[in-house]
Design a protein around this motif. Structure first.
Motif, PDB file in Angstrom:
ATOM      1  N   TYR A 232       0.810  -1.215   0.000  1.00 55.47           N
ATOM      2  CA  TYR A 232       0.000   0.000   0.000  1.00 55.47           C
ATOM      3  C   TYR A 232       0.850   1.276   0.000  1.00 55.47           C
ATOM      4  O   TYR A 232       0.647   2.172  -0.803  1.00 55.47           O
ATOM      5  CB  TYR A 232      -0.935   0.005   1.208  1.00 55.47           C
TER       6      TYR A 232
ATOM      7  N   THR B 218       1.410   6.320  -1.639  1.00 60.43           N
ATOM      8  CA  THR B 218       0.514   5.168  -1.643  1.00 60.43           C
ATOM      9  C   THR B 218       0.336   4.627  -3.056  1.00 60.43           C
ATOM     10  O   THR B 218       0.811   5.209  -4.034  1.00 60.43           O
ATOM     11  CB  THR B 218      -0.862   5.546  -1.081  1.00 60.43           C
TER      12      THR B 218
ATOM     13  N   GLY C  12       1.923  -0.906   5.306  1.00 60.75           N
ATOM     14  CA  GLY C  12       0.666  -0.179   5.398  1.00 60.75           C
ATOM     15  C   GLY C  12       0.904   1.268   5.745  1.00 60.75           C
ATOM     16  O   GLY C  12       2.053   1.730   5.781  1.00 60.75           O
ATOM     17  N   TRP C  13      -0.166   1.971   6.020  1.00 63.10           N
ATOM     18  CA  TRP C  13       0.006   3.392   6.362  1.00 63.10           C
ATOM     19  C   TRP C  13       0.635   3.547   7.749  1.00 63.10           C
ATOM     20  O   TRP C  13       1.411   4.467   7.992  1.00 63.10           O
ATOM     21  CB  TRP C  13      -1.353   4.090   6.327  1.00 63.10           C
TER      22      TRP C  13
ATOM     23  N   THR D 121       6.410  -3.146   6.956  1.00 61.44           N
ATOM     24  CA  THR D 121       6.687  -4.572   6.824  1.00 61.44           C
ATOM     25  C   THR D 121       8.086  -4.830   6.290  1.00 61.44           C
ATOM     26  O   THR D 121       8.734  -5.806   6.680  1.00 61.44           O
ATOM     27  CB  THR D 121       5.657  -5.219   5.890  1.00 61.44           C
TER      28      THR D 121
END
Length: 116
Positions: free
Chosen positions: A32, A52, A99-100, A104
């Motif tokens: 994302y 994003t 993610g936001w 990861t």
């Protein structure tokens, strides 16, 4: 698992420019948010810029108007164009993805030194 490898760090004079690149070993299309973080000696790691999948970006106030982040999902790369560099931009710059609110994947970092 995606591995991230940064390149482009260097020694540059104040006012100069650098372009950092991040190459991913796998597809970043499903990740994302891709971003750049930095850590200066004695300081905490901080967000520099993030982008994003739909192209939305956000920047730290300290780099807004000077740095530009971009991503190419087809080439699995993320770049950071840095202009008007200042000594306070000196840090190890890390590429990251996730993610936001969660990271990861982290790269190993590339050194940027701004000095005359």
């Amino acid at each position: 698992q995606v591995q991230l490898v940064e390149s482009g760090g260097d020694l540059v004079q104040p006012g100069g420019s650098l372009r950092l690149s991040c190459a991913a070993s796998g597809s970043i299309g499903r990740i994302y948010a891709m971003g750049w973080y930095r850590q200066a000696p004695g300081k905490q790691r901080e967000l520099v810029a993030r982008i994003t999948n739909d192209g939305s970006t956000n920047y730290s106030d300290s780099v807004k108007g000077r740095f530009t982040i971009s991503r190419d999902n087809a080439k699995n790369t993320v770049s950071l164009q840095m202009n008007s560099l200042k000594p306070e931009d000196t840090a190890v710059y890390y590429c990251a993805g996730g993610g936001w609110y969660t990271i990861t994947y982290w790269g190993q970092g590339t050194q940027v030194t701004v000095s005359s």
